[in-house]
Enzyme design. Structure first.
Site, PDB file in Angstrom:
ATOM      1  N   CYS A  77       0.836  -1.208   0.000  1.00 54.10           N
ATOM      2  CA  CYS A  77       0.000   0.000   0.000  1.00 54.10           C
ATOM      3  C   CYS A  77       0.874   1.262   0.000  1.00 54.10           C
ATOM      4  O   CYS A  77       1.606   1.497  -0.942  1.00 54.10           O
ATOM      5  CB  CYS A  77      -1.007  -0.049   1.156  1.00 54.10           C
ATOM      6  SG  CYS A  77      -2.337   1.171   0.978  1.00 54.10           S
ATOM      7  N   HIS A 175      -3.864  -5.013   0.020  1.00 56.18           N
ATOM      8  CA  HIS A 175      -3.412  -5.532   1.312  1.00 56.18           C
ATOM      9  C   HIS A 175      -3.488  -7.056   1.310  1.00 56.18           C
ATOM     10  O   HIS A 175      -4.546  -7.616   1.571  1.00 56.18           O
ATOM     11  CB  HIS A 175      -4.298  -4.973   2.436  1.00 56.18           C
ATOM     12  CG  HIS A 175      -4.043  -3.536   2.710  1.00 56.18           C
ATOM     13  ND1 HIS A 175      -3.042  -3.114   3.556  1.00 56.18           N
ATOM     14  CD2 HIS A 175      -4.631  -2.414   2.232  1.00 56.18           C
ATOM     15  CE1 HIS A 175      -3.029  -1.790   3.597  1.00 56.18           C
ATOM     16  NE2 HIS A 175      -3.985  -1.348   2.800  1.00 56.18           N
ATOM     17  N   GLU A 177      -2.457  -9.027   3.502  1.00 58.63           N
ATOM     18  CA  GLU A 177      -2.765  -9.490   4.862  1.00 58.63           C
ATOM     19  C   GLU A 177      -4.259  -9.430   5.169  1.00 58.63           C
ATOM     20  O   GLU A 177      -4.721  -9.994   6.160  1.00 58.63           O
ATOM     21  CB  GLU A 177      -1.951  -8.695   5.902  1.00 58.63           C
ATOM     22  CG  GLU A 177      -2.436  -7.287   6.199  1.00 58.63           C
ATOM     23  CD  GLU A 177      -2.089  -6.211   5.181  1.00 58.63           C
ATOM     24  OE1 GLU A 177      -2.352  -5.042   5.473  1.00 58.63           O
ATOM     25  OE2 GLU A 177      -1.561  -6.541   4.086  1.00 58.63           O
TER      26      GLU A 177
END
Length: 193
Positions: A77, A175, A177
């Site tokens: 990001c 993202h 994650e």
């Protein structure tokens, strides 16, 4: 394997650390140059505002360290955006790893882009086992225009580069994650590079 997540006050550090743990690895949070240089893999996270994030990197000297790393580095990001030449957000000079500038969505799209969107034109081992048009989670108001360094694209009113690679440096706008199984696969692929 020594995995270091660069700790400079970015917002998504803990969720990345937990995502790495779910893959069976431990990651260390650090702003220590020696620890970062000795890592096998480095993750450069980022949630926040570009100019204040860059000030934090300059205050610790990490702005000089990151571009000279030789192991695989993954910017996430804002981390990816700071690896570019310049970011319109806060008129911020970047780390000049990716030879492209970060610009703001022009307003014809709803800003910020929040939520799930597809990644396409996948071109790297980072995307091994990821299907074309896989959905990833994104939150951003600024984007990287299409460039030769693009290894994935996303369409949000315009087509832009949602992942970049230059030598050992990788960047993803989304993202991993927070992107379910496919995101975990991308993190796993990065750790296997």
């Amino acid at each position: 394997m020594r995995i270091v997540i660069i700790n400079y006050g970015a917002g998504n550090i803990q969720s990345i650390k937990f995502a790495i743990q779910r893959l069976g690895f431990e990651a260390v949070l650090s702003d220590n140059e020696a620890e970062i240089r000795n890592a096998d893999k480095v993750i450069f996270p980022g949630v926040g505002e570009a100019s204040s994030a860059m000030e934090k990197l300059r205050a610790t000297g990490l702005d000089k360290v990151i571009p000279t790393l030789t192991q695989p580095v993954l910017g996430i990001c804002l981390g990816m955006q700071l690896m570019c030449n310049h970011c319109e957000e806060g008129n911020t000079q970047g780390l000049n790893i990716f030879d492209v500038d970060v610009v703001k969505f022009d307003g014809s799209e709803k800003v910020p882009q929040i939520g799930w969107n597809q990644i396409e034109s996948l071109k790297s081992d980072l995307f091994k086992g990821i299907s074309e048009s896989e959905y990833m989670y994104l939150v951003h108001s600024f984007y990287v225009p299409l460039t030769n360094e693009a290894i994935a694209t996303t369409n949000y009113g315009i087509k832009y580069a949602s992942a970049l690679q230059e030598k050992n440096f990788y960047g993803v706008q989304f993202h991993p994650e927070k992107s379910s199984k496919a995101g975990a696969q991308i993190l796993q692929n990065f750790l296997e590079l």
